[in-house]
Enzyme design. Structure first.
Site, PDB file in Angstrom:
ATOM      1  N   LYS A  91       0.842  -1.205   0.000  1.00  0.00           N
ATOM      2  CA  LYS A  91       0.000   0.000   0.000  1.00  0.00           C
ATOM      3  C   LYS A  91       0.877   1.256   0.000  1.00  0.00           C
ATOM      4  CE  LYS A  91      -3.794  -2.498   2.028  1.00  0.00           C
ATOM      5  NZ  LYS A  91      -4.420  -3.059   3.225  1.00  0.00           N
ATOM      6  N   GLN A  93      -4.843  -1.924   9.310  1.00  0.00           N
ATOM      7  CA  GLN A  93      -4.682  -3.247   8.719  1.00  0.00           C
ATOM      8  C   GLN A  93      -5.252  -4.306   9.667  1.00  0.00           C
ATOM      9  OE1 GLN A  93      -3.262  -3.820   5.547  1.00  0.00           O
ATOM     10  NE2 GLN A  93      -4.097  -5.863   5.882  1.00  0.00           N
ATOM     11  N   ASP A 107     -11.356   2.356   3.760  1.00  0.00           N
ATOM     12  CA  ASP A 107     -11.596   0.906   3.637  1.00  0.00           C
ATOM     13  C   ASP A 107     -13.102   0.619   3.571  1.00  0.00           C
ATOM     14  OD1 ASP A 107      -9.784  -1.090   3.239  1.00  0.00           O
ATOM     15  OD2 ASP A 107      -9.192  -1.296   5.344  1.00  0.00           O
TER      16      ASP A 107
END
Ligand code: NAP
Length: 284
Positions: free
Chosen positions: A52, A96, A119
């Site tokens: 990322k 994450q 997200d």
């Protein structure tokens, strides 16, 4: 059979994102910024975070990565998110997953400001996806939709079968397919006679997490098969949920693993971060 080349499509979309980000910066001075938080030392998560970070750099985004010790307390993590919520350089925040056991994932995800929830896992984002009016799309399902669109595969009127009902893949995938007028069936581990449904699928999305799960006898001729799975086989090689060699000859289109859905997921994260930065510019 045509391969749905996620690597190629992701490259094209990322080039577009890079151009759009440059234009945004020229017009407003805003550089899209993403903060990624990794807690603990899970090697797979560490690799995802690194990818990322690299992807952000490639399209000219600003990024910050916080690598926190496995023993980090929930309070410390919430404080960091609070700080990032208030940081003008940061337009998107990603934690994450999975998080270590002492931390409540739901509580942490809800702490992210809705306008920075790139997200799209927070309650506000999920609710917006449900009603079909959204800023941020969940990255993996959105990547699948982008891939279908790149190959002019229109879900309208088709029977789409999604195997898997997780909050991050299966459920939002079903919703996005329904928003594009597919007739959707969601299957899961308690589905009786799974093959009965899969054999009728025009579009089959497999998000189970078991190598070789989808076999050729479960697929009708001419189906579009999307393999979301990311597994390691006995030799440690990355593989999907589909028995690719046997299934591919029956398909009109199929995604490879690697090189299918995977590259699209991070691309959609970049897209969401750009959207967040644009929204920020509009609100100033
Ligand atoms: P998950 O949370 O473990 O969900 C798996 C789903 O599969 C569950 O809904 C489960 O049903 C269902 N399932 C398990 N066994 C089944 C069976 N025998 N028959 C039918 N359904 C069954 O996994 P996830 O997070 O959705 O991820 C799925 C896969 O996608 C994993 O391999 C993951 O690594 C991969 N993934 C890839 C990307 C990417 O960028 N390519 C992104 C995210 C995830 P129940 O709900 O009944 O338990």
């Amino acid at each position: 059979m045509t391969l749905l080349d996620g690597k190629r499509v992701a490259g094209e979309v990322r080039a577009r994102i890079q151009t759009n980000a440059r234009e945004l910066t020229e017009q407003t001075g805003i550089v899209p910024g993403l903060a990624v938080i990794l807690v603990g030392d899970d090697p797979a998560s560490a690799t995802y975070v690194k990818n990322k970070e690299k992807a952000c750099a490639e399209v000219g985004f600003y990024s910050e990565v916080y690598r926190l010790a496995a023993g980090t307390t929930q309070d410390a993590l919430l404080q960091l998110i609070d700080r990032l919520n208030a940081d003008d350089k940061i337009h998107g925040i990603l934690v994450q997953l999975p998080l270590p056991k002492q931390i409540d994932e739901t509580c942490v995800i809800q702490k992210i400001a809705p306008e920075k929830d790139v997200d799209a896992f927070g309650f506000a984002s999920v609710g917006k996806i449900m009603i079909g009016s959204f800023d941020f799309l969940p990255c993996t399902p959105a990547g699948v939709m982008e891939l279908l669109s790149a190959y002019s595969i229109d879900p309208c009127g088709k029977h789409a079968v999604v195997i898997g009902r997780s909050n991050i893949v299966g459920k939002p995938q079903a919703m996005l397919l329904m928003h594009q007028n597919a007739t959707v069936t969601i299957c899961h581990s308690r589905t009786r006679d799974l093959a009965h449904y899969t054999q009728d699928a025009d579009i089959l999305v497999v998000a189970v997490g078991k190598a070789g799960f989808l076999t050729a006898d479960m697929v009708k001729d001419g189906a579009v098969v999307i393999d979301v799975g990311m597994n390691r086989n006995a030799e440690g090689k990355l593989c999907g949920d589909v028995d690719f060699a046997a299934v591919a000859p029956k398909c009109s289109y199929i995604t490879p693993v690697p090189g299918g859905v995977g590259p699209m997921t991070i691309t959609m994260l970049l897209q969401n971060t750009l959207t967040a930065a644009r929204n920020r510019a509009k609100s100033e």
